[in-house]
Design an enzyme around this catalytic site. Structure first.
Site, PDB file in Angstrom:
ATOM      1  N   ASP A   1      71.177 -12.592  36.648  1.00 50.19           N
ATOM      2  CA  ASP A   1      70.836 -13.739  36.583  1.00 50.19           C
ATOM      3  C   ASP A   1      71.754 -14.224  35.590  1.00 50.19           C
ATOM      4  O   ASP A   1      72.083 -14.037  34.554  1.00 50.19           O
ATOM      5  CB  ASP A   1      69.376 -13.742  35.903  1.00 50.19           C
ATOM      6  CG  ASP A   1      68.813 -15.278  36.037  1.00 50.19           C
ATOM      7  OD1 ASP A   1      67.791 -15.506  36.451  1.00 50.19           O
ATOM      8  OD2 ASP A   1      69.472 -16.092  35.195  1.00 50.19           O
TER       9      ASP A   1
ATOM     10  N   GLU B   1      70.384 -18.962  40.880  1.00 51.34           N
ATOM     11  CA  GLU B   1      71.292 -18.273  40.057  1.00 51.34           C
ATOM     12  C   GLU B   1      71.065 -16.978  39.805  1.00 51.34           C
ATOM     13  O   GLU B   1      71.287 -16.423  39.068  1.00 51.34           O
ATOM     14  CB  GLU B   1      71.690 -19.308  38.884  1.00 51.34           C
ATOM     15  CG  GLU B   1      70.471 -19.870  38.228  1.00 51.34           C
ATOM     16  CD  GLU B   1      69.402 -19.162  37.771  1.00 51.34           C
ATOM     17  OE1 GLU B   1      68.450 -18.947  38.239  1.00 51.34           O
ATOM     18  OE2 GLU B   1      69.592 -18.818  36.440  1.00 51.34           O
TER      19      GLU B   1
ATOM     20  N   HIS C   1      76.796 -30.778  39.187  1.00 52.68           N
ATOM     21  CA  HIS C   1      76.277 -29.764  40.277  1.00 52.68           C
ATOM     22  C   HIS C   1      77.386 -29.177  41.233  1.00 52.68           C
ATOM     23  O   HIS C   1      77.241 -28.049  41.786  1.00 52.68           O
ATOM     24  CB  HIS C   1      75.127 -30.602  41.079  1.00 52.68           C
ATOM     25  CG  HIS C   1      74.056 -29.641  41.687  1.00 52.68           C
ATOM     26  ND1 HIS C   1      73.933 -29.210  42.804  1.00 52.68           N
ATOM     27  CD2 HIS C   1      72.770 -29.139  41.070  1.00 52.68           C
ATOM     28  CE1 HIS C   1      73.011 -28.724  43.113  1.00 52.68           C
ATOM     29  NE2 HIS C   1      72.123 -28.469  42.085  1.00 52.68           N
TER      30      HIS C   1
HETATM   31  N1  LIG Z   1      74.654 -26.080  41.284  1.00 55.00           N
HETATM   32  C1  LIG Z   1      73.582 -25.486  41.554  1.00 55.00           C
HETATM   33  N2  LIG Z   1      72.667 -24.985  40.679  1.00 55.00           N
HETATM   34  C2  LIG Z   1      71.547 -24.423  41.181  1.00 55.00           C
HETATM   35  C3  LIG Z   1      71.308 -24.117  42.530  1.00 55.00           C
HETATM   36  N3  LIG Z   1      70.243 -23.354  42.414  1.00 55.00           N
HETATM   37  C4  LIG Z   1      69.628 -23.338  41.161  1.00 55.00           C
HETATM   38  N4  LIG Z   1      70.593 -24.114  40.432  1.00 55.00           N
HETATM   39  C5  LIG Z   1      70.114 -24.394  39.107  1.00 55.00           C
HETATM   40  O1  LIG Z   1      70.175 -23.441  38.163  1.00 55.00           O
HETATM   41  C6  LIG Z   1      69.304 -23.672  37.078  1.00 55.00           C
HETATM   42  C7  LIG Z   1      68.611 -22.598  36.521  1.00 55.00           C
HETATM   43  O2  LIG Z   1      67.879 -22.995  35.280  1.00 55.00           O
HETATM   44  P1  LIG Z   1      66.890 -22.176  34.735  1.00 55.00           P
HETATM   45  O3  LIG Z   1      65.875 -21.316  35.448  1.00 55.00           O
HETATM   46  O4  LIG Z   1      66.460 -22.866  33.616  1.00 55.00           O
HETATM   47  O5  LIG Z   1      67.763 -21.118  33.906  1.00 55.00           O
HETATM   48  P2  LIG Z   1      69.018 -21.149  33.056  1.00 55.00           P
HETATM   49  O6  LIG Z   1      69.732 -22.343  32.737  1.00 55.00           O
HETATM   50  O7  LIG Z   1      70.270 -20.341  33.690  1.00 55.00           O
HETATM   51  O8  LIG Z   1      68.772 -20.329  31.895  1.00 55.00           O
HETATM   52  P3  LIG Z   1      68.499 -18.765  31.628  1.00 55.00           P
HETATM   53  O9  LIG Z   1      68.240 -18.291  32.997  1.00 55.00           O
HETATM   54  O10 LIG Z   1      67.195 -18.834  30.839  1.00 55.00           O
HETATM   55  O11 LIG Z   1      69.891 -18.286  30.903  1.00 55.00           O
HETATM   56  C8  LIG Z   1      68.468 -25.014  37.457  1.00 55.00           C
HETATM   57  O12 LIG Z   1      69.047 -26.007  36.733  1.00 55.00           O
HETATM   58  C9  LIG Z   1      68.952 -25.228  38.775  1.00 55.00           C
HETATM   59  O13 LIG Z   1      68.978 -26.649  39.165  1.00 55.00           O
HETATM   60  C10 LIG Z   1      72.495 -24.237  43.206  1.00 55.00           C
HETATM   61  O14 LIG Z   1      72.551 -23.885  44.328  1.00 55.00           O
HETATM   62  N5  LIG Z   1      73.626 -24.910  42.929  1.00 55.00           N
END
Ligand SMILES: Nc1nc2c(ncn2[C@@H]2O[C@H](COP(=O)(O)OP(=O)(O)OP(=O)(O)O)[C@@H](O)[C@H]2O)c(=O)[nH]1
Length: 240
Positions: free
Chosen positions: A112, A155, A125
């Site tokens: 992750d 992610e 993004h």
């Molecule tokens: N650019 C992009 N962002 C994505 C995608 N899928 C998910 N995300 C972003 O990934 C982020 C995940 O956020 P969180 O679940 O809060 O996790 P994090 O910010 O990585 O924090 P931790 O996991 O606690 O370290 C969110 O802001 C989603 O919008 C994608 O396909 N593209």
């Protein structure tokens, strides 16, 4: 797949024979004896047979290509080109069907990315998307052919390692972790992006004896890596 192709070729041959036969019957209905018609129009019958056979073979080939493309789409994550969640879970399930017959260690690595939201917020993004694509490439090049690398969520990435002990899985997880940490990534504006990952590793044992338990154990280990400050590898069931 080979059986389907064989059946299609058989159908093509049948149709290729049926067309000149049908023509022969029409000739017969017009009062021309079949052997006379065959002698008179041998070239026409051969042409009919060959062209129908060629056409049907070509159609079968295109259908096969389309079906192969559709299947690839159905098991692939569109952004990264890695396998998708559905395919990963079905491969994990298959691995446990084998495991039931012939127990051998199966490992799973749960990756992750850390603070991905902050990366999106800071670089946009689009940069986040490009980073995911670059990480997928890094994982693909640092994994072995028998390992299944998938994007199972935004992610979140997973690697299935068939016939892999805990020690081997830990080595692989450290390799993935390091590869992500040291990769050179740039934002759409050309700024360097630093990215790290929290990684959980789990391997089958007496307690972890099903696909769901293995997935859960790797997920919990990854969560422990997050809780312990992120940017590290945690092995399920091992003291840190
Ligand atoms: N650019 C992009 N962002 C994505 C995608 N899928 C998910 N995300 C972003 O990934 C982020 C995940 O956020 P969180 O679940 O809060 O996790 P994090 O910010 O990585 O924090 P931790 O996991 O606690 O370290 C969110 O802001 C989603 O919008 C994608 O396909 N593209």
């Amino acid at each position: 797949m080979r059986r389907i192709l064989g059946a299609r070729l058989f159908a093509a041959i049948l149709l290729a024979v049926a067309v000149p036969l049908g023509w022969l019957l029409l000739e017969y209905a017009r009062g021309v004896a079949p052997w006379v018609s065959l002698q008179q129009h041998a070239l026409l019958y051969s042409y009919m047979l060959l062209s129908v056979l060629a056409l049907m073979t070509l159609l079968s080939y295109y259908r096969y290509r389309i079906e192969r493309g559709l299947r690839k789409l159905s098991i692939t994550d569109p952004l990264t080109g890695l396998y998708n969640r559905r395919y990963f879970l079905s491969r994990l399930n298959d691995e446990f069907l084998l495991y039931a017959r012939q127990p051998r260690p199966v490992s799973l690595i749960f990756i992750d990315l850390d603070h991905f939201k902050l990366i999106n917020d800071r670089y946009g993004h689009q940069s986040g998307d490009e980073l995911l694509v670059a990480i997928a490439r890094v994982l693909r090049t640092s994994s072995r052919s028998e390992e299944v690398v998938a994007r199972i969520g935004g992610e979140e990435l997973c690697v299935l390692l068939p016939n892999c002990t805990q020690d081997q899985a830990y080595t692989a997880a450290t390799r993935f972790h390091r590869a992500i940490e040291t990769m050179a990534a740039l934002s759409t504006e050309g700024e360097a992006i630093a990215v790290t990952a929290s990684v959980g590793v789990a391997t089958t044992n007496d307690q972890i004896s099903s696909d769901k338990l293995l997935f859960k154990a790797a997920d919990v280990a990854m969560y422990q890596a997050k809780q312990s400050g992120r940017n590290q590898v945690v092995v399920a069931g091992l003291p840190r």
